[in-house]
Design an enzyme around this catalytic site. Structure first.
Site, PDB file in Angstrom:
ATOM      1  CG  HIS A 449      -1.725   1.174   1.486  1.00 52.57           C
ATOM      2  ND1 HIS A 449      -3.108   1.184   1.421  1.00 52.57           N
ATOM      3  CD2 HIS A 449      -1.387   2.442   1.844  1.00 52.57           C
ATOM      4  CE1 HIS A 449      -3.557   2.393   1.717  1.00 52.57           C
ATOM      5  NE2 HIS A 449      -2.528   3.172   1.988  1.00 52.57           N
ATOM      6  CD  GLU A 450       1.568   3.666   3.777  1.00 52.43           C
ATOM      7  OE1 GLU A 450       1.775   4.680   3.080  1.00 52.43           O
ATOM      8  OE2 GLU A 450       0.631   3.598   4.594  1.00 52.43           O
ATOM      9  CG  HIS A 454      -0.076   6.106  -0.650  1.00 50.47           C
ATOM     10  ND1 HIS A 454      -1.301   6.510  -1.123  1.00 50.47           N
ATOM     11  CD2 HIS A 454      -0.297   5.667   0.625  1.00 50.47           C
ATOM     12  CE1 HIS A 454      -2.221   6.336  -0.185  1.00 50.47           C
ATOM     13  NE2 HIS A 454      -1.637   5.820   0.882  1.00 50.47           N
ATOM     14  CD  GLU A 507      -5.019   6.542   2.259  1.00 49.27           C
ATOM     15  OE1 GLU A 507      -4.600   5.357   2.281  1.00 49.27           O
ATOM     16  OE2 GLU A 507      -4.291   7.515   2.482  1.00 49.27           O
TER      17      GLU A 507
END
Length: 727
Positions: A449-450, A454, A507
């Site tokens: 995710h990070e 992103h 997100e």
């Protein structure tokens, strides 16, 4: 009886954020560096009270004065004498702990107000009987008059944070609407002024609409302006209105931040860290986001520090418009074992990016390999503590200089642990596997995710000189088959363009990347997962996401049709996408629990994750990225808001399920954080019990020299602006 949504339960989980082992391994210089940075963070964290609600500073001060004179045990004896039941006094302790943990009287996760779960008259009786009241009756009575009613009020506009009569927000004066926020953003973009460290106040003078855009800074007048600020602190005419840019918001608090950043400077581990702190000092002194960006660039270059820290106006989740940053600061120590796994993930990142379902032209020209570390948090000041972070949030830096990823290991270890008897909405046959693999699967999801969520994707931009960062004559939109026809211009950013939907949309994109790439066996081997274990982790990661989509309904407000939490809205959207995929991939059933009350079960057919789930996620993820890259606000909003809609249509009947979710919800845990204290030339760690009394004591010990001064400044700052929210 108060609706359970608006109180914290007496048995709420309260856990220690353990950093003792990591702290003990620091050198004396590293401890001093961590200590002064922590002090800067804690002082700055008080800003959040002023960013949350008009009454939050007074509530904080009232609670602090009560417990500074009598600790929780002593005040408890008084409560017993005043005929408060044990449950009522515990409810007050939990409320006080909640105010400290959230830095205000609204939940950091969900933006819902919480009120004391005891009669107002009994709390007033306790305040009047307290030693603090006996010593300073006029001051304590004045404090109660300022916040007593609002502390308990659940008027419709005070139940949630929001704008335009849908809630309260101290980022804006009460007379501001979304239209005002949009006009202000257009003005800010026209002047290349960032909204991150601002608030907006609207007045009327001689029948003309006037806006004050107030920047956060130590300096509060137009003297000592540096080159960056000289062209910004003045009056402008824009859109038929007067815009005045001022500064000095939160000045006395930021002065303490700067003071402690200066004290940290001699203990910086290298020149890059020292330069970073110098830029932060300039930023908070002047009100300059340009200086903060310079500090952020240094931060990115400071790779692999033993003591990691970031501080400033960072996340825009709680701004109803989505542009203004809440103050946040953390200090943490590297966990070398888990960081080694993340380093291997970074090494594989360029190869994994090629697997994402969009054309190469929609990916950054070059992947700037970031630092990615697992950290044990020593200090996290703000309204809440996340599991992972990908920062800085400045689009121009992320596209050109890169970013850093951090996973907060000691947060993950305690925040997401689950007891089987409290595990809701899963079939019995899934529960043991879920408990076994939720932690490892969450580490994988946070990493993906990070770093690759992103950290992926390109924004198509035309800069002020007219130059493009993509080939207009060659890049094809894969959704239309035509040339790209829209892009970001000049001062436009992702946040300013997509505004209120930006955070949750991003997100959702990052969560989808995590789900998509956790199907890759190479990724799972990086985390030492192979064979059946790897398959189980993939299954639990997907199951956790669809369960989270159901739990998300707690954070939807039917009265206004709005979502109150960006991550949870994103997870609901993913649940909708996977339900829409059909093929029996996800099933959602209304049931009746053993207690005779409404219940539900969500299940996932693990045999169909790759055959049904992956293609559906691939199509959706590509749409999200293309719409983001091309600045297609209309298309992006239409897609995202359609999947965000909550109705009671068959077969899911989500509005009915929302009542079930609220009936069976478990409150999020509160964290007790340690303090650092100077003893001679050494720094010691002071730890506290993992209960409400321990959390309260940690805050009572946090500002030993200047608590009263800080409370006076908070009250003064709140009072000066109180007329903006007066009813």
């Amino acid at each position: 009886m108060v609706d359970s949504q608006y109180v914290l339960p007496n048995d709420i989980g309260i856990v220690n954020l353990d950093c003792a082992e990591a702290f003990q391994l620091l050198s004396p210089e590293e401890r001093l560096y961590a200590h002064y940075l922590s002090r800067a963070c804690w002082y700055g964290g008080l800003v959040v009270l002023l960013q949350t609600s008009p009454e939050a500073p007074a509530i904080y001060t009232l609670i602090s004065r009560l417990f500074r004179v009598q600790d929780p045990a002593q005040l408890g004896k008084l409560a017993h004498c005043l005929c408060l039941s044990d449950e009522e006094y515990q409810a007050f302790l939990v409320y006080a702990a909640g105010v400290y943990a959230n830095m205000g009287n609204y939940k950091s996760f969900g933006d819902t107000k919480f009120v004391p779960n005891l009669p107002k008259e009994k709390l007033k009786k306790l305040v009047w009987g307290s030693q603090a009241f006996k010593e300073h009756p006029k001051e304590m009575e004045a404090l109660w008059d300022r916040c007593g009613d609002l502390m308990f009020s659940l008027e419709p506009t005070q139940k949630h944070l929001g704008l335009s009569g849908q809630g309260i927000s101290t980022y804006f004066s009460a007379n501001c609407s979304m239209e005002d926020a949009k006009l202000a953003q257009e003005f800010l973009d026209s002047q290349n002024i960032s909204a991150y460290n601002t608030r907006l106040f609207k007045t009327k003078e001689n029948d003309k609409i006037c806006y004050e855009i107030r920047l956060a800074s130590v300096l509060s007048d137009d003297t000592e302006l540096d080159d960056d600020m000289r062209e910004k602190i003045k009056c402008f005419e824009f859109g038929g209105c007067c815009f005045t840019v001022t500064r000095g918001d939160y000045s006395p608090l930021l002065e303490k931040v700067v003071e402690n950043l200066r004290k940290a400077l001699p203990y910086a581990a290298n020149p890059t860290q020292a330069e970073m702190l110098t830029h932060y000092i300039t930023s908070f002194t002047q009100g300059s986001i340009t200086a903060h960006k310079k500090g952020s660039r240094c931060w990115i270059r400071d790779r692999g520090p033993i003591v990691e820290s970031y501080i400033g106006f960072i996340e825009s989740y709680r701004d109803p418009y989505g542009s203004r940053g809440e103050f946040e600061g953390f200090v943490a120590v590297v966990n070398k074992a888990m960081s080694a796994k993340f380093a291997r993930l970074v090494a594989s990142a360029e190869r994994l990016l090629e697997e994402l379902p969009w054309p190469r032209a929609f990916e950054k020209d070059a992947f700037l390999k970031p630092d990615f570390t697992s950290l044990d948090v020593l200090t996290f000041a703000g309204s809440g503590i996340p599991a992972g972070i990908n920062i800085p949030n400045y689009d121009d830096i992320r596209q050109k200089d890169g970013f850093k990823n951090v996973s907060l290991g000691n947060v993950v270890a305690v925040a997401y642990s689950t007891q089987k008897e409290k595990l809701t909405f899963l079939a019995e046959e899934d529960k043991d596997l879920y408990i076994k693999w939720k932690g490892p699967s969450f580490e994988v999801q946070v990493g993906l995710h990070e770093l690759l969520g992103h950290g992926s994707g390109k924004l198509f931009v035309q800069d002020d000189s007219g130059a493009f960062n993509f080939d207009r004559d060659a890049v094809i939109n894969p959704e239309t088959g035509e040339l790209v026809r829209s892009w970001y211009r000049g001062g436009e950013t992702w946040d300013s363009k997509f505004s209120s939907v930006a955070s949750t949309y991003e997100e959702c994109r990052a969560e989808c990347v995590g789900l998509y790439l956790c199907l890759n066996k190479e990724v799972l081997r990086i985390f030492d997962l192979e064979g059946e274990d790897a398959e189980d982790v993939t299954y639990i990661n997907w199951l956790n996401m669809v369960r989270a989509g159901l739990l998300a309904l707690e954070f939807y407000t039917p009265e206004s049709g709005t979502w109150r939490q960006a991550h949870m809205q994103a997870r609901f959207v993913i649940l909708r996408v996977l339900l829409e995929a059909g093929g029996g991939l996800v099933s959602l059933h209304h049931t009746t629990g053993a207690d005779g009350k409404p219940d539900a079960i969500v299940s996932l057919d693990r045999s169909k994750i790759r055959t049904v789930g992956k293609p559906a996620l691939e199509r959706f993820l590509r749409k999200l990225q293309v719409l983001k890259s091309t600045a297609d606000v209309v298309g992006g909003r239409a897609l995202y808001e359609a999947y965000s809609a909550v109705t009671d249509e068959e077969p899911e009947r989500f509005l009915t399920l929302r009542h079930t979710v609220i009936l069976r919800k478990e409150a999020r845990k509160l964290f007790v954080q340690a303090n650092t204290r100077l003893e001679g030339k050494d720094v010691v760690l002071v730890e506290y019990d993992s209960n409400a009394a321990g959390l309260i004591k940690s805050f009572c010990d946090r500002f030993p020299e200047d608590a009263e001064f800080l409370e006076q400044q908070l009250l003064k700052l709140a009072q000066v602006d109180a007329h903006f929210w007066a009813s």
